[in-house]
Write an enzyme that holds these catalytic residues in place. Structure first.
Site, short mmCIF file in Angstrom:
data_model
loop_
_atom_site.label_atom_id
_atom_site.label_comp_id
_atom_site.label_asym_id
_atom_site.label_seq_id
_atom_site.Cartn_x
_atom_site.Cartn_y
_atom_site.Cartn_z
N HIS A 265 0.83 -1.20 0.00
CA HIS A 265 0.00 0.00 0.00
C HIS A 265 0.88 1.26 0.00
CE1 HIS A 265 -3.60 2.42 1.22
NE2 HIS A 265 -2.65 3.20 1.71
N GLU A 266 1.78 1.32 0.95
CA GLU A 266 2.62 2.51 1.06
C GLU A 266 3.55 2.65 -0.14
OE1 GLU A 266 1.69 4.63 3.16
OE2 GLU A 266 0.44 3.29 4.35
N GLU A 295 -4.58 7.85 -2.81
CA GLU A 295 -5.06 6.58 -2.28
C GLU A 295 -5.42 5.61 -3.42
OE1 GLU A 295 -4.54 6.34 0.80
OE2 GLU A 295 -5.48 4.41 1.18
CO CO Z 1 -2.85 5.31 2.10
#
Ligand code: CO
Length: 501
Positions: A265-266, A295
């Site tokens: 995710h990061e 995001e």
């Molecule tokens: Co995020």
């Protein structure tokens, strides 16, 4: 005029550097700083916040902007010059309305909030955090009122994170998600046993997990010579420049997914940061379009890619090599199913792809209530638990697994949760577009080649930095206005298949 524009750019460089210095201090606070550093760090951060605010709202900035704005507009809305001036003007117009002492008070309250949030988490009890949170909410209301708003106070906060998106727009957006997701969550939970994930809940030694996360983030294209990974309570990404974009993760030795998918995710965020053109360095364009667009990048690599069968056909042998005993007798299909098991859970960052947006709805509605004065801070834990019960059918055993789980409110970051749901939906639309343009993309992923997707996002998203607002950028990148449909059809198809619906 070119000269005035150069002067503006030079003037901004100090603001940029101060902002990045604050980012380094924040990064250090979340990773390595001993508790004893708290007080001094709060002083340092609030001094920087004050200096930035003074310079952003200075008469000099106002003059320069006024001088170059008509000229910049003539360069065209896609021009670098207009992009720079538009963003600085918007920031100036907003911040000039906010008194410097309010800015400093918010920065201090954020440090205090963070400190008591950590304490409250240790005690698994909301009470020690409540006074600081009350102060944070009070200051944010003042802040929203200073910025000004038309329909709802919350819109002023939202506009900082998602320019151009209003509460009214989001109400409709969440209504569509609710309508699409709730019946699906219901159907899946009735067949919960069809997918087993016991394999994930074994002992996964920390150092090996760490190595595996690094292998994974490098495989998808994260450049570790311009980044690094460290540990923190709450995983995050921070960019000090396009050439130094850092990620953090956390490791749970008894649950595989926690570290692995947080790292992916990061790294998705970090790919965005590393993809910003060098030309934008030390300009306001060095950044993402919005929290939601950011995001979309992280959720795409975490879920659409990281939780796909194609990805695991490539990566499963590496997992097996590092963890032979944990994966003994497990097939890649078993593993793919395990990492996609859907069930109502308490922690947002560990929630599966299907139930995730319900966690966001809980927070969105609570924030709306707080800022419309329908809900008081002291009643937050109870309201939280009620909403968890009604959306997910479960109640947290304590505040640590409930209202205290996210870092956002401890820093006064209200209005930023909707970005996560927006990110899922934007990622869905991007994926649909890329797949149409590149039908062989999954076959490539199976072979460990992720360049097609990365290049597409570099070209259509990253390259523009902060030039365009989110809905505008999505339209330009995908050729269509943002719609919940591609995401809903992606998720319906995936989970119908997994659960045999
Ligand atoms: Co995020």
């Amino acid at each position: 005029m070119q000269e005035a524009f150069s002067e503006l750019l030079t003037y901004y460089q100090t603001i940029y550097d101060l902002g990045k210095a604050a980012a380094v201090l924040n990064w250090d606070r979340e990773t390595y700083m001993p508790r004893g550093g708290t007080r001094a760090r709060a002083d340092q951060l609030s001094t920087l916040a004050r200096l930035i605010h003074e310079r952003v709202t200075s008469p000099k900035m106002g003059e320069l902007l006024e001088k170059v704005l008509p000229w910049a507009r003539e360069q065209g809305e896609d021009s670098f010059e207009y992009g720079v001036v538009r963003l600085l003007k918007r920031r100036y117009d907003r911040q000039v309305k906010v008194p410097a002492d309010l800015v400093e008070a918010m920065s201090r309250a954020a440090s205090k909030g963070h400190e008591t949030w950590l304490l409250a988490r240790k005690e698994k009890n909301f009470a020690p955090f409540a006074p600081a949170l009350e102060e944070l909410v009070r200051l944010r209301k003042d802040y929203a009122d200073a910025l000004g708003w038309e329909e709802r106070r919350y819109d002023a906060l939202l506009d900082q994170v998602e320019p151009g998106i209003t509460s009214r727009w989001l109400d409709q957006f969440f209504a569509e998600l609710r309508e699409g997701l709730v019946p699906l969550v219901q159907a899946v939970s009735e067949r919960r046993d069809r997918v087993k994930d016991d394999v994930l809940h074994q002992h996964w030694p920390e150092d090996k997990q760490w190595q595996l996360t690094l292998q994974a983030v490098e495989a998808i294209g994260y450049d570790l010579s311009r980044g690094r990974q460290d540990r923190s309570v709450h995983p995050f990404t921070t960019a000090f420049s396009p050439d130094d974009v850092r990620i953090t993760t956390r490791v749970d030795e008894h649950f595989f997914s926690a570290a692995f998918f947080a790292s992916l995710h990061e790294a998705g965020h970090a790919l965005y940061g590393q993809g910003i053109p060098q030309k934008f360095y030390r300009t306001p364009l060095d950044g993402g379009s919005s929290g939601g667009v950011h995001e979309s990048q992280s959720r795409m690599w975490e879920n659409v890619v990281g939780r796909s069968l194609a990805f695991w056909e490539f990566f499963f042998p590496k997992l097996k090599e590092m963890f032979p005993s944990q994966t003994e007798g497990v097939t890649v299909e078993d593993w793919y199913r395990a990492v996609n098991k859907s069930q109502p859970s308490l922690i947002r960052v560990e929630a599966d792809e299907l139930t995730y947006n319900l966690h966001i709805m809980v927070r969105y509605e609570l924030e709306q209530d707080l800022f419309a004065d329908r809900l008081q801070v002291k009643d937050l834990p109870e309201a939280w638990n009620e909403k968890m019960k009604s959306y997910l059918g479960i109640t947290p055993p304590d505040d640590l697994e409930g209202v205290l789980q996210d870092i956002h409110w401890s820093g006064g970051g209200f209005g930023s949760f909707p970005s996560y749901a927006l990110g899922n939906v934007i990622a869905g639309q991007i994926w649909e577009t890329v797949k149409e343009a590149q039908p062989g993309i999954e076959e490539e992923m199976r072979r460990g080649l992720f360049g097609t997707l990365l290049q597409w996002t570099r070209e259509k998203i990253h390259r523009h930095g902060a030039q365009y607002d989110p809905l505008d950028l999505v339209q330009r990148a995908t050729g269509k206005p943002l719609s919940t449909e591609p995401y809903l059809s992606y998720i319906r198809q995936k989970f119908s298949h997994l659960y045999g619906l």
